[in-house]
Design an enzyme around this catalytic site. Sequence first.
Site, PDB file in Angstrom:
ATOM      1  N   GLU A 269       0.886  -1.162   0.000  1.00  0.00           N
ATOM      2  CA  GLU A 269       0.000   0.000   0.000  1.00  0.00           C
ATOM      3  C   GLU A 269       0.921   1.208   0.000  1.00  0.00           C
ATOM      4  O   GLU A 269       1.455   1.614   1.031  1.00  0.00           O
ATOM      5  CB  GLU A 269      -0.900  -0.062   1.249  1.00  0.00           C
ATOM      6  CG  GLU A 269      -2.137   0.782   1.125  1.00  0.00           C
ATOM      7  CD  GLU A 269      -2.020   2.057   1.899  1.00  0.00           C
ATOM      8  OE1 GLU A 269      -1.783   3.090   1.242  1.00  0.00           O
ATOM      9  OE2 GLU A 269      -2.137   2.027   3.127  1.00  0.00           O
ATOM     10  N   CYS A 303      -1.777   8.912   2.681  1.00  0.00           N
ATOM     11  CA  CYS A 303      -1.564   8.435   1.316  1.00  0.00           C
ATOM     12  C   CYS A 303      -2.792   8.757   0.477  1.00  0.00           C
ATOM     13  O   CYS A 303      -2.726   8.789  -0.745  1.00  0.00           O
ATOM     14  CB  CYS A 303      -1.232   6.954   1.302  1.00  0.00           C
ATOM     15  SG  CYS A 303      -2.445   5.985   2.127  1.00  0.00           S
TER      16      CYS A 303
HETATM   17  C1  UN1 Z   1      -2.837   5.974   4.810  1.00  0.00           C
HETATM   18  O1  UN1 Z   1      -2.683   7.185   4.647  1.00  0.00           O
HETATM   19  O2  UN1 Z   1      -1.834   5.194   4.724  1.00  0.00           O
HETATM   20  O3  UN1 Z   1      -8.633   6.642   3.960  1.00  0.00           O
HETATM   21  C2  UN1 Z   1      -4.097   5.329   5.204  1.00  0.00           C
HETATM   22  C3  UN1 Z   1      -7.973   7.232   4.821  1.00  0.00           C
HETATM   23  C4  UN1 Z   1      -7.634   6.474   6.069  1.00  0.00           C
HETATM   24  C5  UN1 Z   1      -6.445   5.613   5.861  1.00  0.00           C
HETATM   25  C6  UN1 Z   1      -5.270   6.259   5.231  1.00  0.00           C
HETATM   26  N1  UN1 Z   1      -8.768   5.658   6.447  1.00  0.00           N
HETATM   27  O4  UN1 Z   1      -7.610   8.380   4.691  1.00  0.00           O
END
Ligand code: UN1
Length: 517
Positions: A269, A303
């Site tokens: 990821e 992310c």
């Molecule tokens: C991440 O930034 O690695 O959808 C995960 C989202 C959160 C998870 C982010 N539930 O922004």
Amino acid sequence: MSKIASDFGIYDALKVLGIKEINEGSSTGTNNFSSGETIASFSPVDGSLIAKVKTTTKEDYEQVMGTATAAYKEWRTKPAPQRGEIVRQFGDKLRELKEPLGKLVSYEMGKSYQEGLGEVQEMIDICDFAVGLSRQLHGLTMHSERPGHRMYEQYHPLGVVGIISAFNFPVAVWAWNTALAWICGDVCIWKPSEKTPLCGIACQHIAATVFKENNLPEGISCLINGDYTVGELMTGDARIPLVSATGSIRMGKIVAQAVAARLGKSLLELGGNNAIIVTPDADIKMTVIGAVFGAVGTAGQRCTSTRRLIIHESMYDKVKNAIVAAYNQLRIGNPLDENNHVGPLIDTDAVLQYNKALQQVVNEGGNLIVEGGVLEEQGYESGCYVRPAIAEAENHFKIVQHETFAPVLYLIKYSGDVENAIAIQNGVLQGLSSAIMTNNLREAEQFLSAWGSDCGIANVNIGTSGAEIGGAFGGEKETGGGRESGSDAWKVYMRRQTNTINYTTELPLAQGIKFDL
Ligand code: UN1
């Protein structure tokens, strides 16, 4: 002693979570293998030292692997619903400790306290999800082509699962992996980011307490600490069938190659370059909320953060003015203070990257309409606070193609049909999250179609960040292709076995082959 830490109850939180001045692996004494040099955890909130953590040496790692392997032999024999019961108890502990853990997340990582609590809530939610799943690890049954034969498939645990997580979600991403892996019958070894090691220690303590209360070995959950060299111990280790890694694309490529070289599985990821398309039929108020939270939430360090706004020319000035007005309202400061919207970046290196991006977008011909800048006044002593910035830019700019982990939002104009916006949205190497703001059914469905968004997540009238745990989470292209959390993501933590049983006294061969002796 830090004034912010004492004013906002951080010291009490550390005590409740069992964090000491110098921390090893675990509280219970059964899993204390980290004996290497210590790393210090400084808060980006005020630059204060919070505590130190011992890192894991190669020899320590061997011991960790030994306990994990021994624990696995016991854990895999427990019926899955009983494993679910342990995860239920773990979720209950998280409910009890939501506030101190949320505070530690906020103070060690720098996200707002609200978001810290939200992160712990994601952990609780995935535990609930995993408990239900522990009674639903279904395989299919098939009809055999041979008489008197039965064919079905079942899922077995993989063994020791390695988890490498990033600083930006220092507890939730581990929980997404571990809660599922546990109900599947796996045990986990976790290397949290060296930027947020105390969050790792706190979680390990919570898990260890639950295992101890149930007379189970702590090796079901193992912690290793340190930088990428400690992660490499796992990626190169054939005793770890699956490595789940969250972080940069650069890191993911290294992990993927190391794991693939030994034909292991990886779940990646990685970075995103997420866009919201704003069509002529968009609701401006919803667009502003979605875009601003997406771009400045977690100081742009998700992310899933919104990096690009692709706006139809007919709406461009309206949207731009509304967003700039919203940015002028943003309060930047101590994230534990709930009056603030935006906390610090993780460290001064991140500030450097932020500054570089602002410089580069101008060099490439972009136009900074909200200038940003580093905050240096009183209250910002850590040197990690920056103002969210907005630049008018073009999609092909190198800097726009690159994921900068900071609150920098690029505005890109499109004209004509929604296809043009979709082409811009897809015109990057990353493929995590995407969104469209529209009340036009045709545009929305085109965006969601096979020739629409190429991302793992595609939302309508919602921003790019803040996904719920119930859906499979992850993305395509350089985001790495992995799926974590909800839906059927559990399958990656198990191995599938196809079983054919013959209950006759004959041994017919498949495909009608005759082999008479
Ligand atoms: C991440 O930034 O690695 O959808 C995960 C989202 C959160 C998870 C982010 N539930 O922004």
